[in-house]
Write a protein that holds these residues in place. Structure first.
Motif, mmCIF file in Angstrom:
data_model
loop_
_atom_site.group_PDB
_atom_site.id
_atom_site.type_symbol
_atom_site.label_atom_id
_atom_site.label_comp_id
_atom_site.label_asym_id
_atom_site.label_seq_id
_atom_site.Cartn_x
_atom_site.Cartn_y
_atom_site.Cartn_z
ATOM 1 N N TYR A 139 1.236 -0.937 -0.375
ATOM 2 C CA TYR A 139 -0.354 -0.111 -0.221
ATOM 3 C C TYR A 139 1.529 1.319 0.061
ATOM 4 C CZ TYR A 139 -4.237 -3.288 1.321
ATOM 5 O OH TYR A 139 -5.394 -4.222 1.060
ATOM 6 N N ASN B 229 5.702 6.726 1.834
ATOM 7 C CA ASN B 229 4.326 6.063 2.110
ATOM 8 C C ASN B 229 3.916 5.205 4.014
ATOM 9 O OD1 ASN B 229 3.509 8.012 0.371
ATOM 10 N ND2 ASN B 229 3.617 6.469 -0.940
ATOM 11 N N VAL C 179 -7.195 9.257 6.700
ATOM 12 C CA VAL C 179 -6.969 8.409 7.338
ATOM 13 C C VAL C 179 -8.286 7.408 7.065
ATOM 14 C CG1 VAL C 179 -7.206 6.838 9.848
ATOM 15 C CG2 VAL C 179 -6.243 9.048 10.069
ATOM 16 N N ARG D 180 3.185 6.825 7.210
ATOM 17 C CA ARG D 180 1.623 6.198 7.387
ATOM 18 C C ARG D 180 1.986 5.590 9.063
ATOM 19 N NH1 ARG D 180 -0.217 0.197 5.411
ATOM 20 N NH2 ARG D 180 -0.280 -0.258 7.473
ATOM 21 N N HIS E 272 0.660 6.354 12.410
ATOM 22 C CA HIS E 272 -0.154 5.707 13.494
ATOM 23 C C HIS E 272 -0.300 5.665 14.300
ATOM 24 C CE1 HIS E 272 -2.203 1.852 14.869
ATOM 25 N NE2 HIS E 272 -1.372 1.854 15.454
ATOM 26 N N TYR F 273 -3.605 15.117 7.621
ATOM 27 C CA TYR F 273 -3.592 13.440 7.445
ATOM 28 C C TYR F 273 -4.915 13.004 7.459
ATOM 29 C CZ TYR F 273 1.141 12.997 9.549
ATOM 30 O OH TYR F 273 2.100 13.294 10.097
ATOM 31 N N GLN G 277 -5.347 2.709 7.363
ATOM 32 C CA GLN G 277 -4.200 3.918 6.657
ATOM 33 C C GLN G 277 -4.377 5.161 6.276
ATOM 34 O OE1 GLN G 277 -2.777 1.985 4.041
ATOM 35 N NE2 GLN G 277 -3.801 -0.205 5.059
ATOM 36 N N ILE G 278 -3.489 5.428 6.553
ATOM 37 C CA ILE G 278 -2.800 6.596 6.630
ATOM 38 C C ILE G 278 -2.424 7.526 5.751
ATOM 39 C CG2 ILE G 278 -1.934 8.677 8.770
ATOM 40 C CD1 ILE G 278 -2.469 5.988 10.541
ATOM 41 N N ARG G 279 -2.620 8.731 4.811
ATOM 42 C CA ARG G 279 -1.171 9.123 4.327
ATOM 43 C C ARG G 279 -1.496 10.839 4.655
ATOM 44 N NH1 ARG G 279 -5.580 7.796 -0.806
ATOM 45 N NH2 ARG G 279 -6.872 8.756 -0.193
#
Length: 197
Positions: free
Chosen positions: A89, A96, A170, A100, A104, A168, A192-194
């Protein structure tokens, strides 16, 4: 490298620095797709040079489940979960992944990831080996509980499973990725976090 006396994020920070440095060195000469290949090669060199390869049989863990990016194992005492993350991912840039994991740990510090090394999964894919506390859950969290928790953290809801703040996004914050612990707390175990673009 003495992992027994290192801080919880030391290996994570070192690996993130290697990934960033490789990307900066490649600069504009490398197409975006090439970042991941070069970053992976640098991490393999780092693992070799520092004895960071993890042998699952030595961890005394049992296979639990497999998702899109993780093979999940549980420890013999059921106090940890070990995840072999294949960077799927992260897209074409492993940075990335490290963004993430750091995010988190910032937002969901009651169930932090600790990176303990590298391994190859059952599909022979290069993976980061992550450890998380094993959560004793009463049930999955509800969508309303997740929304309330995220709003308390300063996030706005975009969809039932997607949230954002100024920095961010989420997503995949769905009930099977968020547990309601026997202590009454919520545990975001696999969202998932970006960074927001």
């Amino acid at each position: 490298m003495d992992r027994t006396h290192s801080s919880i994020n030391s290996l994570l920070e070192q690996a993130a620095h290697i990934v960033r440095s490789q990307k900066e060195a490649a600069g504009e000469t490398e197409p975006t797709e090439g970042y991941k290949r070069g970053q992976t090669e640098e991490l393999i060199k780092f693992a070799n040079a520092n004895g960071l390869w993890i042998s699952l049989p030595n961890l005394n863990v049992e296979f639990l489940n497999k998702g899109g990016e993780n093979e999940v194992y549980t420890g013999d005492k059921d106090d940890i979960v070990v995840k072999l993350n294949n960077f799927e991912y992260a897209g074409d840039d492993l940075e990335n992944f490290f963004i993430r994991i750091a995010a988190h740990n910032k937002f969901f510090g009651n169930v932090p990831y600790q990176m303990i090394g590298f391994a190859y999964n059952s599909q022979q894919e290069f993976c980061a080996v992550l450890v998380q506390p094993y959560i004793l859950a009463e049930r999955e969290a509800t969508e309303d509980e997740i929304a309330t928790y995220m709003q308390a953290l300063g996030f706005e809801m975009d969809y039932y499973d997607e949230y954002h703040n100024s920095d961010y996004e989420v997503f995949d914050a769905v009930p099977n990725n968020v547990l309601y612990g026997i202590d009454g707390d919520l545990y975001f175990i696999d969202t998932q976090i970006r960074l927001r673009s």
